[in-house]
Write a protein that holds these residues in place. Sequence first.
Motif, PDB file in Angstrom:
ATOM      1  N   SER A 185      37.521  93.420  39.826  1.00  0.00           N
ATOM      2  CA  SER A 185      36.701  93.452  40.518  1.00  0.00           C
ATOM      3  C   SER A 185      36.619  92.410  41.839  1.00  0.00           C
ATOM      4  O   SER A 185      36.077  92.706  43.008  1.00  0.00           O
ATOM      5  CB  SER A 185      35.346  93.207  39.878  1.00  0.00           C
ATOM      6  OG  SER A 185      35.341  91.869  39.601  1.00  0.00           O
ATOM      7  N   TYR A 186      37.246  91.434  41.661  1.00  0.00           N
ATOM      8  CA  TYR A 186      37.218  90.515  42.775  1.00  0.00           C
ATOM      9  C   TYR A 186      38.592  90.816  43.667  1.00  0.00           C
ATOM     10  O   TYR A 186      38.572  90.447  44.856  1.00  0.00           O
ATOM     11  CB  TYR A 186      37.729  89.041  42.198  1.00  0.00           C
ATOM     12  CG  TYR A 186      36.298  88.350  42.028  1.00  0.00           C
ATOM     13  CD1 TYR A 186      35.274  87.719  43.026  1.00  0.00           C
ATOM     14  CD2 TYR A 186      35.632  88.578  40.573  1.00  0.00           C
ATOM     15  CE1 TYR A 186      34.130  87.279  42.651  1.00  0.00           C
ATOM     16  CE2 TYR A 186      34.442  88.167  40.401  1.00  0.00           C
ATOM     17  CZ  TYR A 186      33.632  87.330  41.492  1.00  0.00           C
ATOM     18  OH  TYR A 186      32.214  86.847  40.875  1.00  0.00           O
ATOM     19  N   LEU A 187      39.528  91.314  43.083  1.00  0.00           N
ATOM     20  CA  LEU A 187      40.985  91.509  43.752  1.00  0.00           C
ATOM     21  C   LEU A 187      40.740  92.931  44.507  1.00  0.00           C
ATOM     22  O   LEU A 187      41.494  93.287  45.452  1.00  0.00           O
ATOM     23  CB  LEU A 187      42.073  91.519  42.865  1.00  0.00           C
ATOM     24  CG  LEU A 187      42.460  90.296  42.228  1.00  0.00           C
ATOM     25  CD1 LEU A 187      43.661  90.281  41.321  1.00  0.00           C
ATOM     26  CD2 LEU A 187      42.801  89.046  43.395  1.00  0.00           C
ATOM     27  N   GLY A 188      40.000  93.822  44.076  1.00  0.00           N
ATOM     28  CA  GLY A 188      39.815  95.226  44.461  1.00  0.00           C
ATOM     29  C   GLY A 188      41.092  95.888  44.405  1.00  0.00           C
ATOM     30  O   GLY A 188      41.367  96.913  45.130  1.00  0.00           O
ATOM     31  N   LYS A 189      41.681  95.838  43.183  1.00  0.00           N
ATOM     32  CA  LYS A 189      42.884  96.587  42.786  1.00  0.00           C
ATOM     33  C   LYS A 189      42.995  96.667  41.312  1.00  0.00           C
ATOM     34  O   LYS A 189      42.579  95.966  40.666  1.00  0.00           O
ATOM     35  CB  LYS A 189      44.098  95.930  43.470  1.00  0.00           C
ATOM     36  CG  LYS A 189      44.502  94.663  42.861  1.00  0.00           C
ATOM     37  CD  LYS A 189      45.893  93.936  43.365  1.00  0.00           C
ATOM     38  CE  LYS A 189      47.056  95.017  42.908  1.00  0.00           C
ATOM     39  NZ  LYS A 189      48.286  94.410  43.279  1.00  0.00           N
ATOM     40  N   ASN A 190      43.468  97.669  41.088  1.00  0.00           N
ATOM     41  CA  ASN A 190      43.667  97.971  39.620  1.00  0.00           C
ATOM     42  C   ASN A 190      45.024  97.366  39.244  1.00  0.00           C
ATOM     43  O   ASN A 190      46.019  97.399  39.810  1.00  0.00           O
ATOM     44  CB  ASN A 190      43.940  99.583  39.268  1.00  0.00           C
ATOM     45  CG  ASN A 190      42.592 100.388  39.369  1.00  0.00           C
ATOM     46  OD1 ASN A 190      41.324  99.959  39.094  1.00  0.00           O
ATOM     47  ND2 ASN A 190      42.669 101.395  39.828  1.00  0.00           N
ATOM     48  N   LEU A 191      44.748  96.818  37.826  1.00  0.00           N
ATOM     49  CA  LEU A 191      45.965  95.979  37.247  1.00  0.00           C
ATOM     50  C   LEU A 191      46.587  96.790  36.231  1.00  0.00           C
ATOM     51  O   LEU A 191      45.999  97.753  35.448  1.00  0.00           O
ATOM     52  CB  LEU A 191      45.479  94.596  36.673  1.00  0.00           C
ATOM     53  CG  LEU A 191      44.818  93.832  37.783  1.00  0.00           C
ATOM     54  CD1 LEU A 191      44.387  92.333  36.936  1.00  0.00           C
ATOM     55  CD2 LEU A 191      45.860  93.536  38.837  1.00  0.00           C
ATOM     56  N   ASP A 192      47.979  96.756  36.140  1.00  0.00           N
ATOM     57  CA  ASP A 192      48.524  97.387  34.972  1.00  0.00           C
ATOM     58  C   ASP A 192      48.287  96.687  33.674  1.00  0.00           C
ATOM     59  O   ASP A 192      48.906  95.588  33.559  1.00  0.00           O
ATOM     60  CB  ASP A 192      50.088  97.613  35.361  1.00  0.00           C
ATOM     61  CG  ASP A 192      50.424  98.484  36.520  1.00  0.00           C
ATOM     62  OD1 ASP A 192      49.703  99.384  36.823  1.00  0.00           O
ATOM     63  OD2 ASP A 192      51.525  98.168  37.090  1.00  0.00           O
ATOM     64  N   ASN A 244      48.053  82.952  49.958  1.00  0.00           N
ATOM     65  CA  ASN A 244      47.495  83.790  51.266  1.00  0.00           C
ATOM     66  C   ASN A 244      47.448  85.188  51.024  1.00  0.00           C
ATOM     67  O   ASN A 244      46.186  85.675  51.385  1.00  0.00           O
ATOM     68  CB  ASN A 244      48.470  83.288  52.625  1.00  0.00           C
ATOM     69  CG  ASN A 244      48.068  82.227  52.956  1.00  0.00           C
ATOM     70  OD1 ASN A 244      47.206  81.412  52.653  1.00  0.00           O
ATOM     71  ND2 ASN A 244      48.986  81.665  54.042  1.00  0.00           N
ATOM     72  N   GLU A 245      48.513  85.818  50.218  1.00  0.00           N
ATOM     73  CA  GLU A 245      48.215  87.174  49.829  1.00  0.00           C
ATOM     74  C   GLU A 245      47.015  87.448  49.172  1.00  0.00           C
ATOM     75  O   GLU A 245      46.244  88.377  49.025  1.00  0.00           O
ATOM     76  CB  GLU A 245      49.418  87.722  49.092  1.00  0.00           C
ATOM     77  CG  GLU A 245      49.496  88.947  48.792  1.00  0.00           C
ATOM     78  CD  GLU A 245      50.867  89.508  48.270  1.00  0.00           C
ATOM     79  OE1 GLU A 245      50.877  90.578  47.662  1.00  0.00           O
ATOM     80  OE2 GLU A 245      51.869  88.731  48.316  1.00  0.00           O
ATOM     81  N   ILE A 246      46.621  86.515  47.837  1.00  0.00           N
ATOM     82  CA  ILE A 246      45.527  86.709  47.114  1.00  0.00           C
ATOM     83  C   ILE A 246      44.320  86.505  47.943  1.00  0.00           C
ATOM     84  O   ILE A 246      43.287  87.205  47.688  1.00  0.00           O
ATOM     85  CB  ILE A 246      45.918  85.643  46.023  1.00  0.00           C
ATOM     86  CG1 ILE A 246      47.174  86.422  45.198  1.00  0.00           C
ATOM     87  CG2 ILE A 246      44.564  85.666  45.226  1.00  0.00           C
ATOM     88  CD1 ILE A 246      47.434  85.274  44.018  1.00  0.00           C
ATOM     89  N   LEU A 247      44.369  85.304  48.651  1.00  0.00           N
ATOM     90  CA  LEU A 247      43.112  85.162  49.444  1.00  0.00           C
ATOM     91  C   LEU A 247      42.724  86.143  50.537  1.00  0.00           C
ATOM     92  O   LEU A 247      41.529  86.416  50.565  1.00  0.00           O
ATOM     93  CB  LEU A 247      43.392  83.961  50.322  1.00  0.00           C
ATOM     94  CG  LEU A 247      43.398  82.549  49.556  1.00  0.00           C
ATOM     95  CD1 LEU A 247      43.685  81.404  50.373  1.00  0.00           C
ATOM     96  CD2 LEU A 247      42.276  82.203  48.694  1.00  0.00           C
ATOM     97  N   GLU A 248      43.721  86.931  51.170  1.00  0.00           N
ATOM     98  CA  GLU A 248      43.441  88.056  51.606  1.00  0.00           C
ATOM     99  C   GLU A 248      42.703  89.160  50.957  1.00  0.00           C
ATOM    100  O   GLU A 248      41.908  90.006  51.349  1.00  0.00           O
ATOM    101  CB  GLU A 248      44.818  88.603  52.620  1.00  0.00           C
ATOM    102  CG  GLU A 248      44.281  89.958  53.462  1.00  0.00           C
ATOM    103  CD  GLU A 248      45.556  90.208  54.327  1.00  0.00           C
ATOM    104  OE1 GLU A 248      45.554  91.091  55.169  1.00  0.00           O
ATOM    105  OE2 GLU A 248      46.830  89.614  54.133  1.00  0.00           O
ATOM    106  N   MET A 249      43.266  89.303  49.829  1.00  0.00           N
ATOM    107  CA  MET A 249      42.722  90.293  48.761  1.00  0.00           C
ATOM    108  C   MET A 249      41.199  90.111  48.613  1.00  0.00           C
ATOM    109  O   MET A 249      40.356  90.864  48.612  1.00  0.00           O
ATOM    110  CB  MET A 249      43.497  90.475  47.564  1.00  0.00           C
ATOM    111  CG  MET A 249      44.947  90.791  47.410  1.00  0.00           C
ATOM    112  SD  MET A 249      45.458  91.029  45.739  1.00  0.00           S
ATOM    113  CE  MET A 249      47.400  90.900  46.172  1.00  0.00           C
ATOM    114  N   LEU A 250      40.976  88.495  48.201  1.00  0.00           N
ATOM    115  CA  LEU A 250      39.560  88.251  48.000  1.00  0.00           C
ATOM    116  C   LEU A 250      38.799  88.465  49.119  1.00  0.00           C
ATOM    117  O   LEU A 250      37.542  89.036  49.139  1.00  0.00           O
ATOM    118  CB  LEU A 250      39.564  86.836  47.471  1.00  0.00           C
ATOM    119  CG  LEU A 250      40.221  86.526  46.376  1.00  0.00           C
ATOM    120  CD1 LEU A 250      40.355  85.100  46.130  1.00  0.00           C
ATOM    121  CD2 LEU A 250      39.330  86.865  45.115  1.00  0.00           C
TER     122      LEU A 250
END
Length: 312
Positions: free
Chosen positions: A53-60, A136-142
């Motif tokens: 819900s915070y990353l905005g993506k589905n995890l496997d 930074n990749e994760i921060l951009e997702m957030l």
Amino acid sequence: NNKNFFPYVLSELHGGLGNLLFQYAAGLSISRKLKSRLVFFNLQEGSIEWLESYLGKNLDIATSTELVLLGNSKRVKNKNFKTIIRIFNKLNLRLGPIYFGGMMMPLEKKIISKSRFALNLNGYYQHQSFYGDVKNEILEMLAKQIYGLDFKKTKLQNRTLIHIRRGDYLHHPGWTINKEYYLNVLKKYDPERLDPVCIVSNEDLAVDAFENYCIKLGYKITKLPHLKDNKEIQNKNISGNFISNATRDFLAISQSKRVIMSNTTFAWWGVSLGDFIFGNSVKETIYPKGWLPNMPDTLKQDHWISENTNIN
């Protein structure tokens, strides 16, 4: 992106939002080093959904077969089958090692060479060697998930935010920070009382108490809106089950001009998100020196100001 079954990295998710983000970062970074698949397991119920819900993506999500191949019996209900898995583990017949990452210890390079088929991650991974190349990749997702694609237009709030951690920290001797740290730092960095003060905590009584302390010192208090009135947060594209005061507090930390941090990963990621959106030069972060007793102080970022918490 690896379409083959092997190798794969299994990350067991547990703890609050800050811990989940560090665990995700470690899994993402290590899986790329191994050129492997990355799958997740709910060691604590709801962790995958909360992180999604915070990353905005589905995890496997790890399959039962993948868990068994790694000797992970946490989803196996049959007692006899569990016993067999434990015997295999003692004989070291599983496909890959279990890597218990310490809170602030660096990545052991040998773990990469040993993990030809699989690797089971279970830990906290609060060291730059785990998160540095994907931070930074994760921060951009957030940022995109919480603020939207135009997150760079977000406005910085002209206030001092104090984040206080209570709750489970009360059961760990030496983990809680006394009130003098927060109040003395506040007086040091805003002696003229120019900015309003916002108190954020996982305990309502702590918020009330610190608001009273600050008022007695002559500071103006700004309160965060109640969730039911906060349409700005309710309209965000976050799973409805996870729109909570934690979301509101995380937003507030990231948007504040000055933050007096607690020694929590929740505050660490909130401040880091604000740095990512607004840059380092316009924000002021005060970091509690020492972080946790008897542990390496590895989480401080170069542009954060370190202040002593051992105040009597």
